[in-house]
Enzyme design. Structure first.
Site, PDB file in Angstrom:
ATOM      1  N   SER C  45       0.873  -1.171   0.000  1.00 13.08           N
ATOM      2  CA  SER C  45       0.000   0.000   0.000  1.00 13.08           C
ATOM      3  C   SER C  45       0.907   1.217   0.000  1.00 13.08           C
ATOM      4  O   SER C  45       1.845   1.295   0.798  1.00 13.08           O
ATOM      5  CB  SER C  45      -0.919  -0.006   1.210  1.00 13.08           C
ATOM      6  OG  SER C  45      -1.970   0.912   0.992  1.00 13.08           O
ATOM      7  N   GLU C  46       0.623   2.163  -0.874  1.00 11.53           N
ATOM      8  CA  GLU C  46       1.577   3.240  -1.142  1.00 11.53           C
ATOM      9  C   GLU C  46       1.771   4.193   0.031  1.00 11.53           C
ATOM     10  O   GLU C  46       2.708   4.988   0.037  1.00 11.53           O
ATOM     11  CB  GLU C  46       1.197   4.015  -2.410  1.00 11.53           C
ATOM     12  CG  GLU C  46      -0.122   4.770  -2.339  1.00 11.53           C
ATOM     13  CD  GLU C  46      -1.296   3.956  -2.853  1.00 11.53           C
ATOM     14  OE1 GLU C  46      -1.237   2.707  -2.817  1.00 11.53           O
ATOM     15  OE2 GLU C  46      -2.296   4.578  -3.275  1.00 11.53           O
ATOM     16  N   ASN C  47       0.914   4.097   1.043  1.00 17.18           N
ATOM     17  CA  ASN C  47       1.135   4.943   2.220  1.00 17.18           C
ATOM     18  C   ASN C  47       2.255   4.401   3.102  1.00 17.18           C
ATOM     19  O   ASN C  47       2.621   5.051   4.079  1.00 17.18           O
ATOM     20  CB  ASN C  47      -0.156   5.125   3.029  1.00 17.18           C
ATOM     21  CG  ASN C  47      -0.725   3.826   3.526  1.00 17.18           C
ATOM     22  OD1 ASN C  47      -0.767   2.848   2.785  1.00 17.18           O
ATOM     23  ND2 ASN C  47      -1.144   3.783   4.765  1.00 17.18           N
ATOM     24  N   GLY C  48       2.806   3.221   2.745  1.00 17.10           N
ATOM     25  CA  GLY C  48       4.017   2.804   3.432  1.00 17.10           C
ATOM     26  C   GLY C  48       3.997   1.461   4.118  1.00 17.10           C
ATOM     27  O   GLY C  48       4.566   1.316   5.209  1.00 17.10           O
ATOM     28  N   SER C  87       8.346   4.298  -0.617  1.00 20.09           N
ATOM     29  CA  SER C  87       7.198   3.607  -1.188  1.00 20.09           C
ATOM     30  C   SER C  87       7.090   3.868  -2.686  1.00 20.09           C
ATOM     31  O   SER C  87       6.891   2.942  -3.475  1.00 20.09           O
ATOM     32  CB  SER C  87       5.925   4.076  -0.478  1.00 20.09           C
ATOM     33  OG  SER C  87       4.810   3.370  -0.965  1.00 20.09           O
TER      34      SER C  87
END
Lengths: 217, 233, 217, 233
Positions: C45-48, C87
């Site tokens: 997930s691109e939020n980390g 990320s």
């Protein structure tokens, strides 16, 4: 005239409270020993440590904890380790307040050469090119002349450059000089060194204005 | 969990060939992939290009590959402390591309993170910038540098897990994290290989997605270049 | 015809062993539920976070552990947390193998629009522009037509683009299509859906060659 | 050790003025600098530009500043879930610059690490690239994006020490590390402020050199935007 320790001691007085400082190999490394202990300073080493302490006690050295000179070191409370990209982010991003490094030659416009002697050994620039290109405050620690007695403060560098127009201040065995648009401005004489001696050892433009005090170290 | 473990260094280096470009982590002899280097010596791969901040010493680190004349070209920032290196360079046997240390690190990170190129002030006005594009940003000149391209990255970490997650120790971290994921195949060797779930997800320094193969090194000499100590008195 | 779950199930079959997968908000999020359990896959997930697991048990939710849809999540063994720059380094550096996201429109050349309707609400592109510009393998999950019954598979997108020429495959309620230099190539029909229905719901060039199998989900 | 501790949020925000540009960490409401935001509301600074991935919700996070009409411009990647935001944007009261999320993160990191600009493929061919330089590298088009410039960065970490060293937790990390050192003054608020030496130097995620002021936040609400759970049965 100053010896290497004298140069280090004089430069130590340029280190201010709250400074993060990167010290090059050689004389600059010695500076850490003479910084006043009533100010807070942190030493950064570009291989990835902030908050360097003294050498470890015998038997406590750790191969995984070294400085950029590959010497075993310790860390002080508040220290941190980080990777090389982050380390040079600190340097390039101007988070390091002061860079002290050695030089083979400095020119009157602030150019510096310290990584290569064509035809002889080339050890490489290491982190020096990044440091001089980014630091706002660069002090060069070096002897005023080379082993042949030739000036290292030149009109123009003869060796391949490390950086252009970047050196702000120079502390040599003979004195303290500031790089100005008109050339090397003499700020202080080393103990017992006359202005005439400094003049004859400086090939680049030397500016001597007013009374030049003898330094106290 | 995607498993990255391989049985040993031999399996880890499968696919290594003559003429390839390799990245090798480490600063001086600190944090170097000792087991991968030994295997490269054993395999006898030739004409390789090594991207590594330093070139080892005469009888350890990349010096071992130099002794066997396996290296065609070194891309480094500092190559002192190595007589055989000096000899090969001066005789023209060895090609050397010297790169400012911060630029070297960022050329790795750019490859890892998918940036084709970046601008840095380092080296402007020097022979490092010769033939390169330069550009003024905010009144300061910068040099355009490009991401590295390499077939393998060999890195060394302290702890790792089956998923390829890595934790480094002290200044043995240096270039190692920057090289992970910066080559087609990243091979990580670790002092301690743990089951997935052993490492706190919050403390992982390099996520396993950047690592293709991981193994526990058989032995680490961890030679010290400059043993500097003080006495207790 | 497929419902949203059917679309998610069909896309789940595109997920291969060893894939790192980024799932967008909406139908793509459902895909995680239908991936075969005999293959190894990690969700980013691109939020980390890498190695996302299912939603937490009631009472175990942690405000500090969410996905890009701001939903509380858990992590699986082997998971890791990282910052936003890292990320997107994973995404831009092509370390993520597959990106599955929704769209408002896809054009026959692979252009995609999914972030803005001029004059109406603009929620923003979030990470979608980075994902579509970098991923080598992009699958779009969407309904074949919009609420007004208009085709979302167009000759040319009418809405502001998210990325150009990047979509490789589309799974809709009506079928599976591949983006080719000549247009949308029909690969599979959804259960009970005729080629005629797909033709009439597709504004962009539709290539129907040979026998088009009805998919098994 | 260089001490970065300040007594409280008031001291931490000294120097904040109308018209400044601020960076604020967080993703949605996760990892946002709650105490700094409250103080910005209390101070009533106006006409500010906020660089933040999201804009909060109506009654929490940056939504609190929007309610008071303190924000002139938002630079974000995603601004949904906020009716007041929508109203102000559509009425023209609020200027909005939408930026791809990875570009947003890297514009912070570029400011932190001293890169003036970088090339990214994100947004090429879209309205995000309008008026920007584009360039082909290796057959792929890229857009030139510039580093952010900001007066203050407000970040939130889990643990911190007197030297300004930070450790983040879970996905509350997000943009926070990227913003440290990316503005003239970085203000870090932490859940737990510890004496120097309490944190393992190896586990520090942001070295104190990137932080000018640090304080322990009085209270953290840590509101959850989407509480998704499963039942045990």
């Amino acid at each position: 005239m100053l010896d290497k320790i004298g140069i280090a001691k004089r430069i130590a007085r340029e280190v201010k409270d709250g400074y993060y400082v990167n010290l090059g190999i050689g004389i600059p490394t010695l500076v850490a020993n003479y910084v006043r202990d009533d100010i807070s300073v942190e030493f950064q080493s570009e291989n990835g440590v902030l908050g360097m302490g003294p050498f470890p006690y015998e038997g406590e050295e750790d191969a995984d904890i070294i400085n950029a000179g590959k010497q075993t070191i310790t860390t002080l409370p508040g220290a941190s380790f980080f990777d090389s990209a982050t380390s040079f982010g600190m340097i390039r991003g101007k988070h390091v307040d002061l860079t002290i490094l050695g030089a083979m030659e400095v020119a009157e416009n602030g150019d510096i050469a310290n990584w290569k002697i064509p035809g002889k050994m080339v050890k490489g620039m290491g982190g020096a090119m990044d440091l001089v290109a980014s630091a706002e405050n660069i002090i060069v620690a070096m002897m005023h002349t080379n082993k042949k007695g030739e000036s290292k403060l030149l009109k123009k560098c003869s060796l391949p450059l490390t950086g252009v127009g970047c050196v702000k201040k120079i502390v040599t065995n003979l004195g303290v000089l500031e790089v100005t648009p008109k050339g090397f401005r003499l700020l202080e004489r080393a103990p017992g060194v006359s202005i005439e001696v400094i003049k004859s050892a400086t090939e680049g433009a030397l500016i001597v204005e007013g009374d030049i005090p003898e330094m106290t170290v | 969990m995607i498993r990255k473990t391989v049985a040993n260094v031999k399996e880890a280096l499968l696919g290594v060939e003559d003429g390839m470009t390799f990245m090798l982590g480490g600063f001086g002899l600190c944090g170097i992939p000792e087991n991968a280097i030994s295997e490269l010596v054993r395999l006898g791969v030739k004409d390789i290009t090594c991207i590594s901040n330093n070139a080892g010493v005469d009888d350890f680190g990349l010096g071992l590959l130099l002794q066997k004349h396996q290296i065609k070209k070194m891309i480094s920032s500092y190559v002192g402390e190595n007589e055989e290196f000096e000899r090969q360079m001066l005789s023209g046997e060895l090609e050397v591309e010297l790169t400012p240390q911060g630029t070297l690190a960022e050329k790795c990170r750019a490859a890892q993170a998918g940036f084709p190129a970046f601008y840095t002030p380092a080296g402007y006005g020097t022979e490092v910038a010769e033939g390169k594009e330069t550009r003024n940003f905010n009144g300061k000149m910068h040099v355009l540098e490009h991401a590295f391209e390499a077939s393998f990255a060999f890195v060394k970490a302290w702890k790792g897990d089956e998923a390829g997650n890595l934790i480094f120790k002290g200044t043995a971290r240096n270039f190692n994290p920057c090289m992970c994921g910066a080559a087609k195949i990243t091979v990580a060797e670790v002092e301690e290989l743990l089951p997935a779930g052993s490492l706190d997800p919050n403390e992982i320094q390099i996520p396993g997605i950047f690592v293709q193969r991981i193994f526990q090194g058989e032995h680490y000499e961890k030679r010290i270049e400059q043993r500097t100590v003080r006495s207790r008195n």
